[in-house]
Design an enzyme around this catalytic site. Structure first.
Site, PDB file in Angstrom:
ATOM      1  N   SER A 132      -5.164  -0.881   4.603  1.00  0.00           N
ATOM      2  CA  SER A 132      -5.058  -2.247   4.338  1.00  0.00           C
ATOM      3  C   SER A 132      -6.166  -2.916   5.111  1.00  0.00           C
ATOM      4  CB  SER A 132      -3.587  -2.832   4.778  1.00  0.00           C
ATOM      5  OG  SER A 132      -3.591  -4.130   5.228  1.00  0.00           O
ATOM      6  N   LYS A 136      -1.023   0.601   7.941  1.00  0.00           N
ATOM      7  CA  LYS A 136      -0.438   0.728   6.443  1.00  0.00           C
ATOM      8  C   LYS A 136      -1.444   2.128   5.748  1.00  0.00           C
ATOM      9  CE  LYS A 136       1.391  -1.299   3.770  1.00  0.00           C
ATOM     10  NZ  LYS A 136       1.253  -2.888   3.393  1.00  0.00           N
ATOM     11  N   HIS A 153      21.413   5.853 -10.870  1.00  0.00           N
ATOM     12  CA  HIS A 153      21.226   4.127 -10.691  1.00  0.00           C
ATOM     13  C   HIS A 153      20.656   3.990  -9.254  1.00  0.00           C
ATOM     14  CE1 HIS A 153      24.644   3.863 -13.718  1.00  0.00           C
ATOM     15  NE2 HIS A 153      24.937   4.910 -13.305  1.00  0.00           N
ATOM     16  N   GLU A 182      -0.020   3.435  -7.971  1.00  0.00           N
ATOM     17  CA  GLU A 182       0.188   2.128  -8.342  1.00  0.00           C
ATOM     18  C   GLU A 182      -0.717   1.385  -9.436  1.00  0.00           C
ATOM     19  OE1 GLU A 182       0.666  -0.829  -5.047  1.00  0.00           O
ATOM     20  OE2 GLU A 182       1.042   0.962  -3.767  1.00  0.00           O
TER      21      GLU A 182
END
Ligand code: ARG
Length: 458
Positions: free
Chosen positions: A276, A282, A155, A289
């Site tokens: 970024s 970043k 979980h 992804e």
């Protein structure tokens, strides 16, 4: 003029020609098309269906076309109807009448089915090699992290301590099953449809077994209607690579989380991350992804194939021309994803200290604390309840089970003594989980050996 122009009294509308044409996406099967035609011509002359001199011209001409395409001397005509028509027309342009005999006892329907099967056989071999390389990368990394303690989750809540090696080996096992599915898919792809004709075989005395041998297929398709209209093998491969992508996507999802400041379990190499355009701090895990995103695309390809086939009457229908873009996209995507994933994984820095720190929080040794009492003779349910109360006390005091003072332990049970601290230390918790398949270094070593040994079979 198309080859079938005889029956028609008008030229095809240019838009219809474009709409109908598949050459933009089936040109990649030129090699399979030519090899298939060479085998067909060889068999035709052996059976006395065409003259040997004609078959020699055909084979010679086809070999030249193959080498001219490969060296860039010959470009596939983008206005051709498909690669099959293009090669045949080019052959006839080069060798004259003999070229017109190649299509004897054959249809584009069995020809295209042959080409796709040959093309996909090679793709399955390539994907298999890539998956094997990925498994070697994963097991290699696991071998270095047999003692790297990290939290295991259920979980997404810290559950019990494991090691990074143990976690990685879960993926190695998934990938091993992917190899098995690829092998199985290959088995059913490796059947020869040529000789099915348009749908009803042929009156010529062809020898399908001979073509089967020449092209290295394991056996011939047993029914001519099925031979030209079966695309199960495409669907099966799309399904196999969808499952493979699902595994890569789960792995990617975890790496994305592990890269976050909230986890900081790993850091990607600068060559495998991106920045970024606005936020200077970043470092983004774009590769993982994209793999997650491209998984959706491969599922889409599978869906295209399933939906395309579901209500087609036998035998060939033009709808089936749509099979190629879908299955080619699926295999291209999976190859691209695995080949990018491998170097990203092998250059990734593992932040073992952070993993251990996370494992030290969250009471992931609570089960071991209860087991300690069970070993002292308490029933598990009583031990479970006492440990739950201890956890509550720790939270009140802002400490962990490892730092909770002995007097607090004693308040709840006399069975506790100083040994408890060793019994619930993270290293003990991991090292004592020696059950087969468990996280102890020796169990994981055995898992690595199992996977490496089994790799030989593919
Ligand atoms: N380009 C076609 C395809 O990919 C080849 C088969 C054409 N057959 C036909 N009967 N029109 O499916």
């Amino acid at each position: 003029m198309p080859m079938w122009a005889g029956r028609f009294s008008k030229e095809i509308d240019e838009r219809v020609n474009d709409f109908n044409s598949s050459v933009k996406f089936d040109a990649r099967m030129y090699k399979q098309d030519i090899k298939g035609s060479i085998a067909h011509a060889t068999m035709l002359s052996e059976q006395g269906i065409i003259d040997k001199s004609d078959s020699e011209k055909i084979i010679d001409g086809l070999n030249q076309i193959l080498s001219d395409i490969e060296t860039g001397k010959l470009e596939v005509d983008p206005t051709a109807e498909d690669i099959h028509m293009f090669v045949e027309a080019e052959l006839t342009k080069r060798i004259g009448d003999a070229g017109k005999r190649l299509h004897t006892a054959r249809s584009r329907n069995d020809q295209v089915a042959l080409d796709i099967r040959m093309y996909l056989r090679d793709e399955i071999v390539e994907i298999t090699q890539l998956v094997k390389e990925l498994i070697r990368t994963v097991t290699g990394l696991a071998g270095k992290h047999l003692n790297t303690v990290m939290p295991g989750y259920t979980h997404l809540q810290r559950a019990q301590p494991i090691t990074f090696a143990h976690h990685l080996m879960a993926y190695a096992n998934m990938l091993l099953r992917d190899l098995d599915r690829l092998k199985d898919t290959y088995k059913r792809t490796d059947k020869l449809p040529l000789g099915s004709g348009a749908l009803a075989g042929t009156t010529y005395p062809i020898n399908r077994q001979r073509v089967c041998e020449l092209l290295g297929f394991s056996e011939v398709c047993q029914n001519s209607l099925d031979g030209v209209s079966d695309r199960d093998f495409c669907i099966e491969l799309a399904s196999t690579v969808s499952i493979l992508m699902m595994h890569l996507s789960r792995f990617s999802e975890e790496i994305i989380m592990w890269c976050s400041w909230e986890f900081k379990f790993v850091e990607l190499d600068d060559a495998y991350a991106t920045g970024s355009s606005i936020m200077p701090q970043k470092k983004n895990p774009d590769i993982t992804e994209l793999i997650r995103g491209k998984t959706a695309r491969v599922y889409g390809d599978l869906n295209t194939l399933l939906s395309m086939m579901k209500n087609l009457p036998l035998a060939y229908n033009k709808d089936m021309q749509e099979d190629k873009e879908a299955i080619f996209d699926a295999v291209d995507t999976v190859k691209l994803c695995i080949s990018t994933f491998i170097p990203m994984l092998s250059t990734m820095t593992v932040l073992s200290d952070n993993m251990r720190l996370a494992a030290a929080k969250g009471f992931i040794n609570a089960t071991d604390c209860a087991d300690y009492l069970v070993k002292k003779g308490l029933p598990f349910r009583d031990a479970y309840k006492i440990t739950g109360t201890l956890v509550k006390r720790c939270i009140e005091l802002g400490v962990t089970l490892e730092t909770l003072p002995m007097n607090e332990y004693k308040k709840l049970s006399d069975s506790f003594d100083e040994n408890v601290y060793k019994a619930i230390s993270l290293d003990t918790c991991v090292n004592e989980r020696k059950s087969q398949g468990g996280p102890s270094p020796e169990s994981v070593k055995a898992q690595i050996e199992y996977v490496i040994d089994n790799l030989e079979r593919y």
